[in-house]
Design a protein around this motif. Structure first.
Motif, short mmCIF file in Angstrom:
data_model
loop_
_atom_site.label_atom_id
_atom_site.label_comp_id
_atom_site.label_asym_id
_atom_site.label_seq_id
_atom_site.Cartn_x
_atom_site.Cartn_y
_atom_site.Cartn_z
N GLU A 1 -66.86 36.12 -28.50
CA GLU A 1 -67.85 35.74 -29.51
C GLU A 1 -68.55 36.76 -30.21
N THR A 2 -68.91 37.78 -29.51
CA THR A 2 -69.72 38.86 -30.22
C THR A 2 -68.70 39.58 -31.18
N ARG A 3 -67.64 39.80 -30.52
CA ARG A 3 -66.60 40.53 -31.51
C ARG A 3 -66.30 39.77 -33.01
N ARG A 4 -66.23 38.54 -32.93
CA ARG A 4 -66.14 37.57 -33.84
C ARG A 4 -67.12 37.61 -34.78
N ASP A 5 -68.35 37.46 -34.17
CA ASP A 5 -69.39 37.70 -35.10
C ASP A 5 -69.52 38.85 -35.95
N TRP A 6 -69.27 40.03 -35.15
CA TRP A 6 -69.16 41.17 -36.00
C TRP A 6 -67.97 41.14 -37.19
N GLN A 7 -66.89 40.40 -36.61
CA GLN A 7 -65.87 40.28 -37.88
C GLN A 7 -66.15 39.28 -39.14
N ASN A 8 -67.14 38.55 -38.75
CA ASN A 8 -67.77 37.57 -39.69
C ASN A 8 -68.65 38.25 -40.47
N LEU A 9 -69.42 39.03 -39.88
CA LEU A 9 -70.29 39.97 -40.87
C LEU A 9 -69.39 40.86 -41.66
N LEU A 10 -68.56 41.42 -41.17
CA LEU A 10 -67.72 42.29 -42.00
C LEU A 10 -67.01 41.53 -43.25
N ALA A 11 -66.37 40.43 -43.16
CA ALA A 11 -65.63 39.62 -43.86
C ALA A 11 -66.81 38.99 -45.01
N SER A 12 -68.18 38.83 -44.55
CA SER A 12 -68.82 38.55 -45.58
C SER A 12 -69.39 39.45 -46.55
N GLU A 13 -69.07 40.91 -46.30
CA GLU A 13 -69.60 42.14 -47.00
C GLU A 13 -68.87 41.99 -48.17
N LYS A 14 -69.60 42.57 -49.32
CA LYS A 14 -68.79 42.65 -50.70
C LYS A 14 -69.04 44.19 -51.18
N ASP A 15 -69.70 45.10 -50.23
CA ASP A 15 -69.74 46.41 -50.82
C ASP A 15 -68.39 47.28 -50.53
N PRO A 16 -68.16 48.17 -51.44
CA PRO A 16 -67.16 48.97 -50.82
C PRO A 16 -67.47 50.17 -49.86
N GLY A 17 -66.75 50.90 -49.61
CA GLY A 17 -67.16 51.83 -48.72
C GLY A 17 -67.20 51.55 -47.15
N GLU A 18 -67.53 52.51 -46.51
CA GLU A 18 -67.73 52.50 -44.98
C GLU A 18 -68.69 53.38 -44.38
N LEU A 19 -68.88 53.53 -42.99
CA LEU A 19 -69.82 54.35 -42.78
C LEU A 19 -68.95 55.52 -41.73
N GLY A 20 -67.90 55.93 -41.78
CA GLY A 20 -67.01 56.69 -41.53
C GLY A 20 -65.57 56.65 -42.08
N TRP A 21 -64.68 57.79 -41.93
CA TRP A 21 -63.48 57.68 -42.52
C TRP A 21 -62.52 56.83 -41.60
N SER A 22 -62.65 56.61 -40.50
CA SER A 22 -61.68 56.19 -39.51
C SER A 22 -61.56 54.66 -39.90
N ALA A 23 -62.84 54.21 -40.16
CA ALA A 23 -62.88 52.73 -40.83
C ALA A 23 -62.52 52.68 -42.24
N GLU A 24 -63.01 53.49 -43.09
CA GLU A 24 -62.77 53.31 -44.74
C GLU A 24 -61.25 53.29 -44.94
N TRP A 25 -60.27 54.50 -44.36
CA TRP A 25 -59.09 54.33 -44.56
C TRP A 25 -58.08 53.12 -44.19
N ARG A 26 -58.69 52.52 -43.05
CA ARG A 26 -58.35 51.20 -42.85
C ARG A 26 -58.45 49.94 -43.49
N LYS A 27 -59.82 50.05 -44.01
CA LYS A 27 -60.38 49.12 -45.09
C LYS A 27 -59.68 49.26 -46.33
N LEU A 28 -59.39 50.35 -46.75
CA LEU A 28 -58.68 50.43 -48.04
C LEU A 28 -57.39 49.95 -47.84
#
Length: 155
Positions: A64-91
């Motif tokens: 439930e907590t992981r899903r809540d985090w995923q929902n937060l990310l899915a709602s974001e509209k901003d580009p970028g990230e807070l570290g390269w390990s996430a950003e290259w995956r996001k791209l």
């Protein structure tokens, strides 16, 4: 400053080289390996160590907590990230990945969680890898405060 932690100890070892990586974590062995080269970078040691510690937190979160985090990310509209390990995956994500909860999406959300924790708890104000917009930064900070302010984190 990290919140209080509970759980068996995690061993941290410095290695002369981890190849192209700054760190590696083994959850079953409760081991974090850090490349000695990060000791020379201002703030990178703390940021990378916190990121790795939060891999242990991620596996102990409820679905439930992981899903809540995923929902937060899915709602974001901003580009970028807070570290390269996430950003290259996001791209590399496709629009359908979040909806389908693809393996790529799940890996991205895990890395984003760990990078966000490192951003929040390392107390670094600026870093080249902090490219996420202020609105999303505030929402993530509020999410962490809501989920980790009242009890120790399990590692």
């Amino acid at each position: 400053m990290l919140p209080p932690r509970v759980g068996p100890p995690v061993r941290v070892e410095l290695r002369n080289s981890l190849g192209p990586h700054h760190a590696s974590t083994s959850i079953p062995r409760r081991l974090i390996l850090l490349d000695r080269g990060i000791l020379n970078s201002q703030g990178d040691f703390e940021r990378i160590l916190i990121h790795e510690i939060f891999h242990f937190v991620w596996v102990r979160l409820s679905n439930e907590t992981r899903r809540d985090w995923q929902n937060l990310l899915a709602s974001e509209k901003d580009p970028g990230e807070l570290g390269w390990s996430a950003e290259w995956r996001k791209l590399k994500l496709k629009k359908s990945d979040a909806r389908q909860r693809s393996p790529q999406w799940r890996r991205y959300t895990r890395e984003s969680f760990c990078d966000s924790a490192a951003f929040l708890f390392s107390e670094l104000k600026q870093h080249d890898e902090f490219t996420l917009g202020p609105r999303s930064r505030r929402l993530r900070k509020a999410w962490f405060r809501k989920n980790f302010a009242s009890h120790p984190i399990a590692i």
